[in-house]
Design a protein around this motif. Structure first.
Motif, PDB file in Angstrom:
ATOM      1  N   HIS A   3       0.734  -1.103  -0.116  1.00  0.00           N
ATOM      2  CA  HIS A   3      -0.012  -0.154   0.236  1.00  0.00           C
ATOM      3  C   HIS A   3       0.837   1.194   0.097  1.00  0.00           C
ATOM      4  N   LYS A  19      -5.555   1.912  10.458  1.00  0.00           N
ATOM      5  CA  LYS A  19      -7.117   2.073   9.940  1.00  0.00           C
ATOM      6  C   LYS A  19      -6.987   2.831   8.612  1.00  0.00           C
ATOM      7  N   PHE A  20      -6.314   3.908   8.282  1.00  0.00           N
ATOM      8  CA  PHE A  20      -6.240   4.488   7.127  1.00  0.00           C
ATOM      9  C   PHE A  20      -5.888   3.746   6.094  1.00  0.00           C
ATOM     10  N   ALA A  21      -5.082   2.682   6.098  1.00  0.00           N
ATOM     11  CA  ALA A  21      -4.718   1.930   5.110  1.00  0.00           C
ATOM     12  C   ALA A  21      -5.503   0.462   4.931  1.00  0.00           C
ATOM     13  N   ASP A  22      -6.582   0.633   5.617  1.00  0.00           N
ATOM     14  CA  ASP A  22      -7.651  -0.366   5.692  1.00  0.00           C
ATOM     15  C   ASP A  22      -7.014  -1.927   6.416  1.00  0.00           C
ATOM     16  N   ILE A  23      -5.883  -1.716   6.859  1.00  0.00           N
ATOM     17  CA  ILE A  23      -5.388  -3.134   7.634  1.00  0.00           C
ATOM     18  C   ILE A  23      -6.153  -3.670   8.604  1.00  0.00           C
ATOM     19  N   GLN A  25      -9.981  -2.704  10.938  1.00  0.00           N
ATOM     20  CA  GLN A  25     -10.914  -1.884  10.977  1.00  0.00           C
ATOM     21  C   GLN A  25     -11.351  -0.944  12.307  1.00  0.00           C
ATOM     22  N   THR A  26     -10.542  -1.131  13.385  1.00  0.00           N
ATOM     23  CA  THR A  26     -11.071  -0.191  14.572  1.00  0.00           C
ATOM     24  C   THR A  26      -9.750   0.097  15.289  1.00  0.00           C
ATOM     25  N   THR A  64       2.001  -7.128   4.808  1.00  0.00           N
ATOM     26  CA  THR A  64       1.852  -6.340   3.975  1.00  0.00           C
ATOM     27  C   THR A  64       2.626  -4.999   3.999  1.00  0.00           C
TER      28      THR A  64
END
Length: 72
Positions: A3, A19-23, A25-26, A64
């Motif tokens: 990413h 969270k910003f990189a969608d790794i 959810q919370t 990732t």
């Protein structure tokens, strides 16, 4: 998987980056994986969820890679 995350501020905190990189959810999920030692910043395990990540930093979690770029 890789990413590339572009930020417009001088830094982003590690938990917010995940969270910003969608790794995750919370924020709670981010806290757990960071405290478990599953995240490295620039090649070193980081267990500080408030770690300031800046453009040029490389974060790796579960295979990732997150590369941070910016317009600061």
């Amino acid at each position: 998987m890789e990413h590339i995350v572009s930020i417009k501020t001088p830094f982003i905190k590690l938990d917010a980056l995940l969270k910003f990189a969608d790794i995750v959810q919370t924020g709670g999920e981010a806290k757990i994986i960071i405290q478990d030692g599953a995240v490295s910043v620039n090649g070193e395990i980081c267990q500080m969820r408030g770690k300031k990540c800046c453009p040029g930093d490389i974060v790796i979690v579960d295979g990732t890679t997150i590369s941070i770029t910016g317009d600061v």
